[in-house]
Design a protein around this motif. Structure first.
Motif, PDB file in Angstrom:
ATOM      1  N   THR A  40       0.828  -1.212   0.000  1.00 46.62           N
ATOM      2  CA  THR A  40       0.000   0.000   0.000  1.00 46.62           C
ATOM      3  C   THR A  40       0.861   1.261   0.000  1.00 46.62           C
ATOM      4  O   THR A  40       0.343   2.361   0.175  1.00 46.62           O
ATOM      5  N   ALA A  60      -1.460   4.468  -0.097  1.00 44.19           N
ATOM      6  CA  ALA A  60      -2.771   4.304  -0.721  1.00 44.19           C
ATOM      7  C   ALA A  60      -3.665   3.521   0.222  1.00 44.19           C
ATOM      8  O   ALA A  60      -3.208   2.639   0.954  1.00 44.19           O
ATOM      9  N   PHE A 104      -2.098   2.047  -8.079  1.00 47.44           N
ATOM     10  CA  PHE A 104      -2.963   1.714  -6.941  1.00 47.44           C
ATOM     11  C   PHE A 104      -4.433   2.012  -7.234  1.00 47.44           C
ATOM     12  O   PHE A 104      -5.289   1.819  -6.378  1.00 47.44           O
ATOM     13  N   CYS A 106      -5.915   4.951  -7.628  1.00 45.51           N
ATOM     14  CA  CYS A 106      -6.413   6.043  -6.790  1.00 45.51           C
ATOM     15  C   CYS A 106      -7.260   6.997  -7.619  1.00 45.51           C
ATOM     16  O   CYS A 106      -6.839   7.442  -8.680  1.00 45.51           O
TER      17      CYS A 106
END
Length: 173
Positions: A40, A60, A104, A106
């Motif tokens: 993460t 993240a 990730f 996002c």
């Protein structure tokens, strides 16, 4: 960034952020979440030879499922050695973090920036970050306010945005 970079990163950290420098344990904790299938975090260092001239990190959270909310990235730190200011290295580090935010998945990227750090604010604005609020007394022990900024992913772009400046500094994750 790997564990063997921490001592060199700490030297730069203490020079740039003498009042609120991160500890060795804080970096170790972040790097513990930067590898493997459940990672993460993304931390990178910029090297000239064996010298760390910059580093940056992103965390993240969320995402990982079709039914849950989209992931949110949070820029934890960006630091560039003083003699590298104005060279584009900060932009290169930020670009690498935005690539990680995209990986990730996002939907937005957040950050806090000292209200007295105009240089950093201008960098973030160039990449599309917008001010959204303040955190009073966020930076301690100096009791300095933080400007909260956000970059929202453009629909259908597949990217958290950003631009880059090529400089030739090696960026290692």
């Amino acid at each position: 960034m790997r564990w063997w970079d921490i001592d060199r990163v700490l030297e730069l950290e203490k020079d740039l952020f003498p009042e609120d420098a991160w500890s060795r344990g804080m970096f170790w904790s972040e790097l513990a979440h930067a590898r493997g299938p459940e990672a993460t975090r993304r931390y990178v260092v910029a090297l000239e030879g064996d010298q760390v001239v910059g580093y940056a990190g992103l965390a993240a959270q969320g995402g990982a499922s079709d039914s849950g909310p989209a992931a949110v990235g949070d820029i934890q730190t960006i630091a560039v050695r003083r003699d590298q200011w104005g060279t584009g290295l900060g932009g290169e580090l930020l670009t690498e973090l935005l690539r990680a935010a995209t990986a990730f998945e996002c939907a937005e990227v957040m950050l806090e920036c000292r209200v007295d750090n105009i240089r950093a604010q201008k960098l973030y604005e160039r990449f599309g970050f917008e001010p959204i609020g303040f955190r009073r007394g966020y930076y301690q022990p100096g009791n300095v306010d933080a400007l909260v900024m956000r970059l929202t992913t453009k629909p259908d772009s597949g990217s958290a945005g950003g631009s880059t400046s090529e400089q030739g500094t090696e960026i290692n994750g």
